[in-house]
Design an enzyme around this catalytic site. Structure first.
Site, mmCIF file in Angstrom:
data_model
loop_
_atom_site.group_PDB
_atom_site.id
_atom_site.type_symbol
_atom_site.label_atom_id
_atom_site.label_comp_id
_atom_site.label_asym_id
_atom_site.label_seq_id
_atom_site.Cartn_x
_atom_site.Cartn_y
_atom_site.Cartn_z
ATOM 1 N N ASP A 104 0.878 -1.162 0.000
ATOM 2 C CA ASP A 104 0.000 0.000 0.000
ATOM 3 C C ASP A 104 0.916 1.213 0.000
ATOM 4 O O ASP A 104 1.585 1.495 0.993
ATOM 5 C CB ASP A 104 -0.900 -0.006 1.238
ATOM 6 C CG ASP A 104 -1.816 1.200 1.318
ATOM 7 O OD1 ASP A 104 -1.669 2.132 0.492
ATOM 8 O OD2 ASP A 104 -2.672 1.235 2.225
ATOM 9 N N TYR A 137 -5.480 15.373 -9.703
ATOM 10 C CA TYR A 137 -4.805 14.364 -10.511
ATOM 11 C C TYR A 137 -3.780 15.034 -11.413
ATOM 12 O O TYR A 137 -2.613 14.604 -11.477
ATOM 13 C CB TYR A 137 -5.811 13.570 -11.342
ATOM 14 C CG TYR A 137 -5.158 12.514 -12.209
ATOM 15 C CD1 TYR A 137 -4.775 11.296 -11.661
ATOM 16 C CD2 TYR A 137 -4.906 12.744 -13.547
ATOM 17 C CE1 TYR A 137 -4.163 10.322 -12.440
ATOM 18 C CE2 TYR A 137 -4.294 11.787 -14.334
ATOM 19 C CZ TYR A 137 -3.920 10.584 -13.780
ATOM 20 O OH TYR A 137 -3.298 9.629 -14.551
#
Length: 253
Positions: free
Chosen positions: A56, A149
């Site tokens: 992760d 983003y």
């Protein structure tokens, strides 16, 4: 870059572009391990013969544990691809967007840095290797419904440039992969102009195999984004892409 007989880790390679690149590296003769969070996807990849690594990228302890597991199993690791990322819509008129922004930056930018930091000492010690970061055409030509983003990928581009300069002379190269819209996970339905995944991967592997390997892997489909400012098309293209703001929930109706 000789694509055969490499030892490659693809972080964020359990689906889409990463999964296809894993298959392409393996087909070229490299040993490939894939890192990700999905147990189901990792098991499927293991069944295909890939190494599987649970990681992760938003958790420093998880990244450190994954690094130790990878280097124990693959001491000859010479190529690390870091491509974990999320794409989230944000309406900047609503302060509630901040959670999406924080998640995006933590995954796309800080996640990249965590992975790079974890493996850079190993690559320097072995005297050579390649770090492959993954940005986006949106880093150079923003898509307004996804502001964080775009910002995160622009930041990864700048970070990659600085990383390359700092690693100069160590034998460790830094390559930036800059995808356009690629038809993965239903993207072909959202964007009919998305580049077919097979075509994209074929072009990427061809560019990676060049000697010397380009600092930026730019398939033909992303050149419009990468050079929009240089070509004088930037303002018109951003205005055109701003029409997509109508897709935000708060702008509908």
């Amino acid at each position: 870059m000789d694509l055969s007989n490499r030892t490659v880790l693809i972080v964020g390679g359990t689906s889409g572009i990463g999964r296809e690149l894993a298959r392409r590296f393996a087909a070229a003769g490299s040993t490939v391990a894939v890192g990700g969070r999905s147990p189901k996807a990792l098991t499927e990849l293991a069944d295909e013969g890939f190494g599987k690594i649970t990681i992760d990228v938003t958790d420093s302890a998880s990244v450190a544990s994954a690094r130790d597991a990878v280097l124990a199993r693959y001491p000859e690791l010479d190529t690390v691809v870091t491509m974990s990322g999320v794409m989230l819509l944000e309406d900047l008129r609503d302060p509630a967007h901040f959670e999406a922004a924080a998640t995006t930056i933590d995954t796309n930018l800080l996640g990249t840095i965590r992975v790079v930091d974890a493996f850079t000492p190993h690559l320097i010690r072995r005297g050579g290797g390649t770090l492959i970061t993954v940005t986006s055409g949106i880093a150079f030509l923003p898509f307004p419904p996804m502001p964080s983003y775009a910002a995160s990928k622009a930041a990864v581009h700048a970070y990659s440039e600085a990383l390359r300069a700092q690693l100069d002379g160590t034998g460790v190269g830094v390559v930036e992969l800059v995808p356009p819209a690629v038809a993965t996970a239903g993207q072909e339905k959202v964007n009919p102009h998305a580049l077919p995944l097979d075509d994209f991967a074929t072009e990427v592997m061809h560019l990676l195999s060049q000697d010397p390997t380009p600092h930026e892997i730019l398939v033909k489909g992303v050149l419009m984004h990468r050079w929009a400012e240089r070509d004088g098309t930037y303002d018109a293209l951003v205005a055109q892409r701003s029409q997509a703001l109508a897709m935000l929930p708060g702008r509908q109706g």
